[in-house]
Design a protein around this motif. Structure first.
Motif, PDB file in Angstrom:
ATOM      1  N   ALA A 375     -59.217  -8.306 -16.066  1.00  0.00           N
ATOM      2  CA  ALA A 375     -60.155  -7.728 -17.028  1.00  0.00           C
ATOM      3  C   ALA A 375     -59.968  -6.225 -17.202  1.00  0.00           C
ATOM      4  O   ALA A 375     -60.254  -5.680 -18.260  1.00  0.00           O
ATOM      5  CB  ALA A 375     -61.593  -8.034 -16.597  1.00  0.00           C
ATOM      6  N   ASP A 376     -59.499  -5.542 -16.175  1.00  0.00           N
ATOM      7  CA  ASP A 376     -59.336  -4.081 -16.258  1.00  0.00           C
ATOM      8  C   ASP A 376     -58.060  -3.765 -17.021  1.00  0.00           C
ATOM      9  O   ASP A 376     -56.952  -4.105 -16.567  1.00  0.00           O
ATOM     10  CB  ASP A 376     -59.274  -3.480 -14.851  1.00  0.00           C
ATOM     11  CG  ASP A 376     -59.362  -1.972 -14.871  1.00  0.00           C
ATOM     12  OD1 ASP A 376     -58.427  -1.334 -15.401  1.00  0.00           O
ATOM     13  OD2 ASP A 376     -60.354  -1.419 -14.355  1.00  0.00           O
ATOM     14  N   PRO A 377     -58.157  -3.114 -18.199  1.00  0.00           N
ATOM     15  CA  PRO A 377     -56.942  -2.876 -19.017  1.00  0.00           C
ATOM     16  C   PRO A 377     -55.945  -1.947 -18.333  1.00  0.00           C
ATOM     17  O   PRO A 377     -54.742  -2.118 -18.483  1.00  0.00           O
ATOM     18  CB  PRO A 377     -57.500  -2.265 -20.301  1.00  0.00           C
ATOM     19  CG  PRO A 377     -58.840  -1.709 -19.919  1.00  0.00           C
ATOM     20  CD  PRO A 377     -59.378  -2.604 -18.844  1.00  0.00           C
ATOM     21  N   ALA A 378     -56.437  -0.944 -17.589  1.00  0.00           N
ATOM     22  CA  ALA A 378     -55.518  -0.013 -16.925  1.00  0.00           C
ATOM     23  C   ALA A 378     -54.705  -0.737 -15.866  1.00  0.00           C
ATOM     24  O   ALA A 378     -53.493  -0.520 -15.728  1.00  0.00           O
ATOM     25  CB  ALA A 378     -56.303   1.140 -16.299  1.00  0.00           C
ATOM     26  N   LEU A 379     -55.382  -1.607 -15.093  1.00  0.00           N
ATOM     27  CA  LEU A 379     -54.673  -2.356 -14.071  1.00  0.00           C
ATOM     28  C   LEU A 379     -53.678  -3.335 -14.688  1.00  0.00           C
ATOM     29  O   LEU A 379     -52.546  -3.490 -14.195  1.00  0.00           O
ATOM     30  CB  LEU A 379     -55.676  -3.103 -13.186  1.00  0.00           C
ATOM     31  CG  LEU A 379     -55.081  -3.955 -12.054  1.00  0.00           C
ATOM     32  CD1 LEU A 379     -54.244  -3.101 -11.111  1.00  0.00           C
ATOM     33  CD2 LEU A 379     -56.189  -4.682 -11.294  1.00  0.00           C
ATOM     34  N   ALA A 380     -54.081  -3.997 -15.786  1.00  0.00           N
ATOM     35  CA  ALA A 380     -53.182  -4.929 -16.464  1.00  0.00           C
ATOM     36  C   ALA A 380     -51.942  -4.205 -16.979  1.00  0.00           C
ATOM     37  O   ALA A 380     -50.803  -4.683 -16.824  1.00  0.00           O
ATOM     38  CB  ALA A 380     -53.919  -5.621 -17.608  1.00  0.00           C
ATOM     39  N   ALA A 381     -52.139  -3.050 -17.604  1.00  0.00           N
ATOM     40  CA  ALA A 381     -51.005  -2.270 -18.106  1.00  0.00           C
ATOM     41  C   ALA A 381     -50.091  -1.835 -16.969  1.00  0.00           C
ATOM     42  O   ALA A 381     -48.868  -1.824 -17.098  1.00  0.00           O
ATOM     43  CB  ALA A 381     -51.508  -1.059 -18.874  1.00  0.00           C
ATOM     44  N   VAL A 416     -55.943   1.508  -9.773  1.00  0.00           N
ATOM     45  CA  VAL A 416     -54.588   1.958 -10.095  1.00  0.00           C
ATOM     46  C   VAL A 416     -53.970   2.677  -8.905  1.00  0.00           C
ATOM     47  O   VAL A 416     -52.783   2.512  -8.609  1.00  0.00           O
ATOM     48  CB  VAL A 416     -54.618   2.856 -11.342  1.00  0.00           C
ATOM     49  CG1 VAL A 416     -53.279   3.571 -11.534  1.00  0.00           C
ATOM     50  CG2 VAL A 416     -54.949   2.034 -12.577  1.00  0.00           C
ATOM     51  N   THR A 417     -54.779   3.499  -8.204  1.00  0.00           N
ATOM     52  CA  THR A 417     -54.266   4.221  -7.042  1.00  0.00           C
ATOM     53  C   THR A 417     -53.779   3.259  -5.966  1.00  0.00           C
ATOM     54  O   THR A 417     -52.680   3.402  -5.432  1.00  0.00           O
ATOM     55  CB  THR A 417     -55.357   5.136  -6.455  1.00  0.00           C
ATOM     56  OG1 THR A 417     -55.694   6.138  -7.414  1.00  0.00           O
ATOM     57  CG2 THR A 417     -54.871   5.818  -5.184  1.00  0.00           C
ATOM     58  N   VAL A 418     -54.609   2.256  -5.656  1.00  0.00           N
ATOM     59  CA  VAL A 418     -54.255   1.329  -4.579  1.00  0.00           C
ATOM     60  C   VAL A 418     -53.070   0.462  -4.979  1.00  0.00           C
ATOM     61  O   VAL A 418     -52.049   0.392  -4.286  1.00  0.00           O
ATOM     62  CB  VAL A 418     -55.469   0.462  -4.198  1.00  0.00           C
ATOM     63  CG1 VAL A 418     -55.063  -0.596  -3.177  1.00  0.00           C
ATOM     64  CG2 VAL A 418     -56.590   1.333  -3.636  1.00  0.00           C
ATOM     65  N   VAL A 419     -53.163  -0.231  -6.135  1.00  0.00           N
ATOM     66  CA  VAL A 419     -52.106  -1.153  -6.544  1.00  0.00           C
ATOM     67  C   VAL A 419     -50.809  -0.399  -6.844  1.00  0.00           C
ATOM     68  O   VAL A 419     -49.724  -0.791  -6.395  1.00  0.00           O
ATOM     69  CB  VAL A 419     -52.550  -1.981  -7.766  1.00  0.00           C
ATOM     70  CG1 VAL A 419     -51.402  -2.864  -8.258  1.00  0.00           C
ATOM     71  CG2 VAL A 419     -53.763  -2.825  -7.408  1.00  0.00           C
TER      72      VAL A 419
END
Length: 518
Positions: A375-381, A416-419
């Motif tokens: 669901a999180d667009p930043a993580l998906a990108a 984003v930082t963790v992944v």
């Protein structure tokens, strides 16, 4: 004058006054003791003389002067007294050190002796002021027949006291010398501690020191040494308190500092721009030893806050990675487009359509699957972009089919930082190896986000992972080595965990609860 010199002068004057006053009091007490001893001595001589049977018999005998004068002279010579005067009840002298005074009335008091009591008094008689004792003289029948007066002149008492003055003055001089030497030693010690500065200089130095500490933009700590007790915090300014989350006022103990900062107080080489992590900040640290007369007396540590800068740099790295991925995709797309055009020109349109359709299908499947389950667009990108970035480095990155994350109350920046850092570390670890691969899983378990990153590398044991989570540890040579420490900081701030698990390769698992601190 310096504080040490002023203190030396004050101490010397005070000690001199104390010693001299004490010496004077001792002299007065010595004189008093001497008078008391004299009274006791003359009393003993008077009482002993009065008890001699011959003295009572001679007082009432036919020639009292001729019989008693030799006896009195012998007693005076034997005892060291100045006079022994024997008199009858009429108080006429029968003996005297000066024969011309014999036969004259006695100058002094005899009333207590008439009542049968031996007494002493200080009286000015024919020989001047004297301490004397008067004792009654009784016959064998018990009848009072006369008196015996024995005395020592004050002049002689003073001469005896004067003879004892050199010893007394010697004691006073020794006391004054010892006290002065002590004051000098204390002054030297104080001069060393105050660096020979005057009170005004010390006051100005303190005011300037306080103003500089408050005005300086960086955090500043000064660690001193206290013998076997280890280092201590001597100075800490307001900025350092803010950066380390310490109270605004009051003393600071070593135990209240973060472990990474406490380690800076230990003896070690000077350092510049070291990166250290606390629970919620990224700090750039400098360390310098403080030396005085060739020995180390402390350590100065400066702190600069790079938390926001590191966060921005992390985001910039992600954007740069996406940009590089897009550039690679554009390059690859151009190659594919040229291939399709050439195949059409060669009269093979069916094969050209099949080639283009297959490439689009594979790419679109990944995009559709990730965007549908994350669901999180930043993580998906980020996940999509990392696939192409890994491919550019010869690493096969797979986003597993069980990756699924609904909308959760976590900031995109934290995810984003963790992944991103875990994936980057995995790609770096296997890049350049044969059959390199990385697998990423992001899923939700109840109220926890679970992130699993596996790779074909040798992996990290728990000790290596623990070191990598501390300040500046890295198995790489560039600044990205801070990645795991930043991951650990984010996870710790939210109350999560980071661990390794045994697998066919390397597996790092991060768990972040929804209810952690923001």
């Amino acid at each position: 004058m310096s504080v040490a010199r002023q203190l030396l002068i004050v101490q010397t004057v005070a000690l001199a006054v104390v010693v001299l006053v004490a010496g004077g009091l001792f002299a007065v007490e010595e004189r008093r003791d001497a008078d008391a001893a004299t009274r006791l001595a003359v009393t003993d001589v008077a009482a002993t003389t009065a008890q001699i049977p011959a003295v009572a018999a001679d007082i009432v005998g036919p020639d009292p002067v001729g019989a008693l004068q030799p006896v009195a002279s012998a007693i005076r010579a034997a005892t060291g007294v100045d006079f022994v005067v024997v008199m009858g009840l009429d108080e006429i002298r029968l003996t005297h050190p000066r024969p011309d005074r014999i036969g004259l009335p006695y100058t002094g008091h005899t009333e207590p002796a008439r009542q049968g009591r031996t007494f002493t008094e200080t009286y000015t008689g024919s020989l001047g002021p004297s301490i004397r004792a008067v004792a009654p003289v009784y016959e064998d029948t018990g009848a009072l027949v006369g008196f015996v007066s024995v005395g020592v002149t004050r002049q002689k008492s003073w001469e005896q006291f004067r003879d004892s003055l050199p010893g007394l003055l010697g004691i006073v001089a020794i006391g004054l010398a010892v006290s002065t030497a002590g004051a000098v030693l204390v002054s030297r010690r104080l001069r060393t501690q105050t660096l020979g500065l005057s009170p005004d200089q010390l006051r100005r130095l303190y005011e300037q020191h306080d103003a500089v500490l408050r005005a300086i933009g960086d955090g500043l700590l000064v660690f001193g040494t206290s013998g076997g007790d280890g280092p201590r915090v001597d100075v800490i300014n307001d900025e350092a308190r803010r950066l380390l989350g310490l109270p605004a006022d009051g003393p600071v103990s070593m135990g209240s500092l973060p472990e990474t900062v406490r380690a800076l107080a230990e003896d070690g080489d000077d350092a510049r721009d070291e990166v250290h992590l606390t629970a919620d900040r990224v700090l750039v640290v400098g360390r310098d030893a403080v030396r005085w007369e060739g020995r180390r007396i402390g350590t100065v540590v400066t702190l600069r806050d790079h938390t926001e800068l590191r966060s921005v740099l992390g985001e910039l790295d992600s954007v740069r990675g996406l940009a590089e991925s897009l550039q690679a995709q554009a390059h690859e797309s151009a190659n594919r487009l040229h291939t399709i055009i050439t195949m059409v020109e060669l009269g093979r349109p069916d094969e050209a359509v099949a080639f283009a359709t297959e490439e689009l299908r594979l790419s679109q499947q990944l995009v559709d699957r990730v965007t549908a389950t994350v669901a999180d667009p930043a993580l998906a990108a980020l996940l999509i972009g990392k696939v192409d970035a890994a491919a550019e480095r010869g690493v096969e990155l797979t986003v597993t089919d069980d990756t699924a994350l609904a909308a959760v109350p976590l900031r995109s920046r934290d995810l984003v930082t963790v992944v991103g850092n875990l994936v980057d570390n995995a790609i770096d670890a296997v890049s350049g190896t044969e059959d390199a691969w990385v697998e990423v899983t992001v899923r939700q378990e109840r109220s926890t986000v679970v992130i699993e990153v596996a790779d074909s590398g040798p992996g990290m044991d728990p000790d290596t992972l623990a070191r990598s989570m501390t300040r500046g540890y890295s198995t790489k040579s560039d600044h990205h080595g801070l990645g795991l420490a930043l991951v650990a900081q984010t996870i710790t701030r939210r109350g999560g965990t980071l661990r390794t698990e045994p697998s066919l390769g390397s597996l790092v698992v991060a768990e972040i609860p929804f209810g952690g601190a923001p």
